[in-house]
Design an enzyme around this catalytic site. Sequence first.
Site, PDB file in Angstrom:
ATOM      1  N   LYS A 120      32.794  33.584  41.278  1.00 16.66           N
ATOM      2  CA  LYS A 120      33.600  33.172  40.112  1.00 16.66           C
ATOM      3  C   LYS A 120      34.271  31.843  40.421  1.00 16.66           C
ATOM      4  O   LYS A 120      34.472  31.486  41.591  1.00 16.66           O
ATOM      5  CB  LYS A 120      34.653  34.223  39.746  1.00 16.66           C
ATOM      6  CG  LYS A 120      35.722  34.545  40.826  1.00 16.66           C
ATOM      7  CD  LYS A 120      36.912  33.603  40.844  1.00 16.66           C
ATOM      8  CE  LYS A 120      37.881  33.915  41.986  1.00 16.66           C
ATOM      9  NZ  LYS A 120      38.720  32.825  42.420  1.00 16.66           N
TER      10      LYS A 120
ATOM     11  N   ASP B  36      41.569  40.087  42.223  1.00 17.30           N
ATOM     12  CA  ASP B  36      40.425  39.510  41.504  1.00 17.30           C
ATOM     13  C   ASP B  36      39.320  40.529  41.215  1.00 17.30           C
ATOM     14  O   ASP B  36      38.373  40.235  40.487  1.00 17.30           O
ATOM     15  CB  ASP B  36      39.776  38.390  42.341  1.00 17.30           C
ATOM     16  CG  ASP B  36      40.614  37.132  42.361  1.00 17.30           C
ATOM     17  OD1 ASP B  36      41.573  37.044  41.565  1.00 17.30           O
ATOM     18  OD2 ASP B  36      40.310  36.239  43.170  1.00 17.30           O
TER      19      ASP B  36
HETATM   20  O1  C5P Z   1      45.257  40.626  45.742  1.00 14.52           O
HETATM   21  P1  C5P Z   1      44.671  39.877  46.893  1.00 14.52           P
HETATM   22  O2  C5P Z   1      44.473  40.759  48.095  1.00 14.52           O
HETATM   23  O3  C5P Z   1      43.466  39.097  46.540  1.00 14.52           O
HETATM   24  O4  C5P Z   1      45.768  38.807  47.297  1.00 14.52           O
HETATM   25  C1  C5P Z   1      45.715  38.117  48.517  1.00 14.52           C
HETATM   26  C2  C5P Z   1      47.035  37.410  48.733  1.00 14.52           C
HETATM   27  O5  C5P Z   1      47.185  36.340  47.794  1.00 14.52           O
HETATM   28  C3  C5P Z   1      48.271  38.270  48.521  1.00 14.52           C
HETATM   29  O6  C5P Z   1      48.611  38.960  49.688  1.00 14.52           O
HETATM   30  C4  C5P Z   1      49.318  37.244  48.144  1.00 14.52           C
HETATM   31  O7  C5P Z   1      49.774  36.577  49.283  1.00 14.52           O
HETATM   32  C5  C5P Z   1      48.514  36.229  47.338  1.00 14.52           C
HETATM   33  N1  C5P Z   1      48.554  36.461  45.874  1.00 14.52           N
HETATM   34  C6  C5P Z   1      49.736  36.259  45.182  1.00 14.52           C
HETATM   35  N2  C5P Z   1      49.760  36.451  43.830  1.00 14.52           N
HETATM   36  C7  C5P Z   1      48.638  36.831  43.157  1.00 14.52           C
HETATM   37  C8  C5P Z   1      47.430  37.029  43.840  1.00 14.52           C
HETATM   38  C9  C5P Z   1      47.415  36.837  45.211  1.00 14.52           C
HETATM   39  O8  C5P Z   1      50.772  35.918  45.781  1.00 14.52           O
HETATM   40  N3  C5P Z   1      48.695  36.982  41.834  1.00 14.52           N
END
Ligand code: C5P
Length: 299
Positions: free
Chosen positions: A10, A136
């Site tokens: 993506k 995601d």
């Molecule tokens: O949800 P995911 O594991 O992909 O997120 C990885 C990291 O990215 C989170 O631990 C956070 O630090 C950051 N993040 C965030 N806000 C979001 C998505 C991700 O702060 N909306």
Amino acid sequence: MSLKFKTPAKINLGLHISGKRQDGFHELETLFQMVDLFDEVEVESTPGDIRVFCDHPEIPDGPENLAYRSAKILKDHCPGDYSGVTIKIKKRIPAGGGLGGGSGNAAGVLLALNLLWNLKLSRTQLMDFASQLGSDIPFFLFGACALGRGRGERLSHLQPSKKFNVILINPRFPISTPWVYSQLNLKLTKGENNISILQKFFSQSDISNVGAHLTNDLEPVVIKRFPEIQHIKNRLSALGSRGSLLSGSGSTVFGIFDDPQMAEAAYEKLRDEKWDLFNTQTVGSLTELYPKEMIDFPE
Ligand code: C5P
């Protein structure tokens, strides 16, 4: 029984951060679009435990792997007596590249096991598991273009635009998503939100204006630390892209083209560089990706 399928990458055509939440995540609005760069995934119901085999040396094959965790969450939360599963992943999508490769693999495993283990979970239930695994991942069950809010997991459908070419350039270094978010200056991002205007041009298939309105609040943070990102963007505009942007938290930069021949010419010119390069097209619907029975479930 086994299923073999491909999971896409993506890009984020727009990504606006509006604030930081109590739970540490950031509140955002993003326009997601799938492109036809794929990993290949095979999921086989086997005796024993969950096993993951990945042909990429730096990608973990244990519980840190998102595909492993997808199988585990279903095993732990769905009543029934399941055997194990063997998951084989052939990586084509750069890891740590802001292209959601691992998230796509995880979503594919959820879809495959829903079928192989006959769980009969609805799209809503699968998306709930997906959002527990990563921000995601729900998008990859929802596709192929969508508006994401909240952490990125609250999705609404968008009418796909006509297909257009997207050149992906990965500078061959990964970037840590938590690091990028930790560097954000929220005073700078709270202002203007151009996602709705971008969405308007997208729905009109006005690729030239989509290009002119690409926006990512994470990009300045990454360019400050990795100036090569700006250099890649400059190369893409010099070669006729309608716009270029960092995808998600990077490190991949994409350029969009409304003329396939220009995209091909740019691709040829960029081949000498020391970057990983892909000339892709946008994906219009999930039916282009998964076997019909994998996405044939109640909402
Ligand atoms: O949800 P995911 O594991 O992909 O997120 C990885 C990291 O990215 C989170 O631990 C956070 O630090 C950051 N993040 C965030 N806000 C979001 C998505 C991700 O702060 N909306």
